[in-house]
Design an enzyme around this catalytic site. Sequence first.
Site, mmCIF file in Angstrom:
data_model
loop_
_atom_site.group_PDB
_atom_site.id
_atom_site.type_symbol
_atom_site.label_atom_id
_atom_site.label_comp_id
_atom_site.label_asym_id
_atom_site.label_seq_id
_atom_site.Cartn_x
_atom_site.Cartn_y
_atom_site.Cartn_z
ATOM 1 C CG LEU A 1 34.637 -42.873 30.994
ATOM 2 C CD1 LEU A 1 35.225 -43.196 32.197
ATOM 3 C CD2 LEU A 1 33.293 -41.851 30.899
ATOM 4 C CB ALA A 2 36.730 -47.515 27.875
ATOM 5 C CB VAL A 3 32.773 -49.392 31.347
ATOM 6 C CG1 VAL A 3 32.262 -50.467 32.162
ATOM 7 C CG2 VAL A 3 32.978 -48.334 32.213
ATOM 8 C CD GLU B 1 38.474 -32.642 22.804
ATOM 9 O OE1 GLU B 1 39.254 -33.728 23.586
ATOM 10 O OE2 GLU B 1 39.188 -31.454 23.115
ATOM 11 C CG ASN C 1 30.462 -42.375 21.888
ATOM 12 O OD1 ASN C 1 29.278 -43.392 22.149
ATOM 13 N ND2 ASN C 1 31.543 -42.813 22.382
ATOM 14 C CE1 TYR D 1 32.466 -38.028 30.287
ATOM 15 C CE2 TYR D 1 32.040 -38.272 27.994
ATOM 16 C CZ TYR D 1 32.777 -38.581 29.231
ATOM 17 O OH TYR D 1 34.002 -39.380 29.121
#
Length: 163
Positions: A86-88, A120, A125, A132
């Site tokens: 997941l990244a933006v 994970e 992070n 989350y």
Amino acid sequence: MMRGAVAAERHKPAAACLVRPFDSNDASFVREIFQNSPQAGAFAPDSSEQPSGFAGPLALVSESQGDVTGFLLGREVADEAEIFNLAVAPHYRRQGHAAALVTSALEGMSSRGIQRVFLEVRESNFGAISFYEKLGFIKNGRRKGYYRHPDEAAITMEKKLTG
Ligand SMILES: CC(C)(COP(=O)(O)OP(=O)(O)OC[C@H]1O[C@@H](n2cnc3c(N)ncnc32)[C@H](O)[C@@H]1OP(=O)(O)O)[C@@H](O)C(=O)NCCC(=O)NCCS
């Protein structure tokens, strides 16, 4: 406006995003976001090597004003699912795009009878762990030496879905 991923230095006011399925035309934009997100998971989608099973709600992109702003990749096995990545784009962070991606994925999973979702994240992070947790994931373990470059433990997280 030209469609594409965004350079990190551009700035825009917050704008609503839509979430839609990944398609092969998104691959270069997603790769750019991935390259600008060193804390993201290891797998980036590629139109020429899209693994089977990456379809529908488990390969999603967010889009705003014609730009691909983020992506989510995962898979489902029986009644469980995993979010791989997941990244933006840095410029679009803290505008709700990742929350929109995960919420959309969870809604799709729930409607298909998925009971539990796992992921994970690098132990350092903290931003992603907070993200989350805000969406209802809880920490359920630690995997020593899970990541490389640099070596680091993973925190494992899970969320139970309730129909
Ligand atoms: C983690 C990431 C996906 C969050 O994307 P985002 O679009 O900025 O997240 P959202 O705007 O939807 O955040 C929703 C909420 O999560 C929390 N949150 C998000 N990023 C956070 C951060 N860096 N620190 C603390 N809380 C954070 C906040 O509560 C936020 O709400 P708020 O902005 O109103 O306070 C993004 O920072 C990113 O791409 N990081 C690099 C890749 C990565 O770490 N991926 C996750 C591991 S695979």
